[in-house]
Design a protein around this motif. Sequence first.
Motif, mmCIF file in Angstrom:
data_model
loop_
_atom_site.group_PDB
_atom_site.id
_atom_site.type_symbol
_atom_site.label_atom_id
_atom_site.label_comp_id
_atom_site.label_asym_id
_atom_site.label_seq_id
_atom_site.Cartn_x
_atom_site.Cartn_y
_atom_site.Cartn_z
ATOM 1 N N GLY A 1 1.417 4.172 -3.015
ATOM 2 C CA GLY A 1 0.967 5.545 -2.838
ATOM 3 C C GLY A 1 -0.071 5.800 -1.768
ATOM 4 O O GLY A 1 -0.640 6.888 -1.717
ATOM 5 N N ALA A 2 -0.336 4.804 -0.913
ATOM 6 C CA ALA A 2 -1.275 5.075 0.193
ATOM 7 C C ALA A 2 -0.559 5.948 1.220
ATOM 8 O O ALA A 2 0.605 5.685 1.553
ATOM 9 N N THR A 3 -1.230 6.966 1.696
ATOM 10 C CA THR A 3 -0.588 7.849 2.676
ATOM 11 C C THR A 3 -0.539 7.136 4.036
ATOM 12 O O THR A 3 -1.385 6.281 4.330
ATOM 13 N N PRO A 4 0.447 7.500 4.865
ATOM 14 C CA PRO A 4 0.518 6.890 6.205
ATOM 15 C C PRO A 4 -0.789 7.053 6.970
ATOM 16 O O PRO A 4 -1.221 6.169 7.690
ATOM 17 N N ARG B 1 2.672 7.704 -6.273
ATOM 18 C CA ARG B 1 1.529 7.477 -7.167
ATOM 19 C C ARG B 1 1.880 7.818 -8.612
ATOM 20 O O ARG B 1 1.220 7.372 -9.534
ATOM 21 N N ILE C 1 -6.606 3.004 -3.923
ATOM 22 C CA ILE C 1 -5.853 3.813 -2.953
ATOM 23 C C ILE C 1 -6.083 5.299 -3.229
ATOM 24 O O ILE C 1 -6.249 6.105 -2.313
ATOM 25 N N MET D 1 0.844 -1.200 0.000
ATOM 26 C CA MET D 1 0.000 0.000 0.000
ATOM 27 C C MET D 1 0.877 1.247 0.000
ATOM 28 O O MET D 1 0.643 2.191 -0.740
ATOM 29 N N SER D 2 1.876 1.217 0.869
ATOM 30 C CA SER D 2 2.757 2.376 1.007
ATOM 31 C C SER D 2 3.506 2.639 -0.300
ATOM 32 O O SER D 2 3.588 3.777 -0.761
ATOM 33 N N SER E 1 3.794 9.823 -0.628
ATOM 34 C CA SER E 1 2.725 8.995 -1.189
ATOM 35 C C SER E 1 2.301 9.535 -2.561
ATOM 36 O O SER E 1 2.112 8.764 -3.500
#
Lengths: 286, 218
Positions: free
Chosen positions: A210-213, B78, B105, A206-207, B74
């Motif tokens: 591009g998933a944000t923390p 992307r 996401i 996920m990280s 992040s």
Amino acid sequence: MGANLLFVVSEALGGVKRGIFHSFIAIMAITLAITVLGIFFYGLVNLNNAAGNILGNLQAEAFISLVLPDEQHPQLQENVEALDERLLVVYVSRGQAASRFADEFDPDLFNILKDNPLPASFQINLPKELLNPDSAAAVIRKISSVEGIDEVIYDRDLLKLLHSGRKKLTGWGLITGLIAVLLAIGLTFNAARIKISAQSETVQLMSLLGATPRTIRAIFWLQGGMIGIIGGIISIILIASITYLVQLRLTSGIEIVMPYFYLPLVGAVLLGIFGVAIAVGKYLEI
Amino acid sequence: MIRFVNVSLEHQPDRGISGISFVVKRGEFVLLNGPTGAGKTTILRTIYREIHPDSGQVIIDGQFQPNCSGHDLSLLRRKMGIVFPEPHLLTDRNLFENVAFPLRIEGQPRRKVRLQVNRMLFRFGLQARSKSFPAELSSGEQKKGAIARALIGRPFILLADEPLANIDHDASLEILDILRQINEEGMTILAATHIPEPFKGIAHRTLHLKDGRLSHGS
């Protein structure tokens, strides 16, 4: 965050379903803790209510001097009431006292005695705030010192017993509750730690994708909340069942109440989120 | 597009890169070649900020952000498509869900996700496998799925680490064809490999690495 709320919710739900074993452990931990806590809380509330009812009926009786003429009794009542405006004072005349005595004991007694030896009195209901041994003793002393009052009686021993019983119960309830909460936090924290470890690959991916923390943390927090909701609902059902069973066994007619029935749910959700939040803060590497 | 200026880092004792400088321009297909431990993966991981240089500058898309982290990191990731040496498809989700993951996401609407993923799976010849789980896919299909996932968010660069690793000859040819096609369509590609031969005629340049240093090419 708003845009990917759906992602957070679906991942949290998926996380609960996928790691079903760890979710089950966390749910059981929360259920156990909240049920124990709930039983103590509601037990305490009901015992307090029962004690309150007994104390509510606790009256002091101030006997008026036999030498004080009846015409001065209203003034004396005013003097007693002036001691503390919260006192509820009811006048019992000599006649009323005799009549009550006759009703309760021997109707022929006064025929034998030819005279009424009973003094007039005031029945005094103490307010809730004064229903502890020290405050009650202080106010009773004040009433006794009023000129025209011969003697004041009240059930000091019962008051002491109920008061110390209540204090002990509250103390033990708090200690047990605290232990249950700490135990639940510990168990939830550990279950969350294992869950984080089991989902580490997904988290890392996920990280990197591009998933944000914040999003990743939110997924775990929400999982904690969901686990809490399930644990809370089970706890409410268990507590209500236990309450029902206890009520069935009680023959005294005392009604067991479960006020704020949603409290276990709120507690369980908070516990779930809190346990997970600690584990996330400590073990989630993003 | 990507510029390394004298970048050095040691992420493990005696493992890392030293004094690396190179440029990858928009639309280029650049190969990072070298034996295992030469520093190829380290360079890719430095670009997507999984590790940070001890010294030097990594400039991505014209921006030098040495302290990029959290939300900014992040957003940066992307914009990159990453293909790992192992496909790293999530084993508990089917191929469709794996490819859709980056879009989900980002919070893309469900309809758009479905449309884009179906299009991508069709392009990779995987539409019939969309409901299959990774364990039910061949290694070639898994790798294609991983590349599809990397491309689904329309990145500005594809970072592919050993894109041909652990797949058979036919699957390799398919993937090389896909890489050629997307590069011809304008996608910048930086691929790391220890076997450069299959990329001949497709990659524009090769940077050779040895013991964490560029031996030739820049």
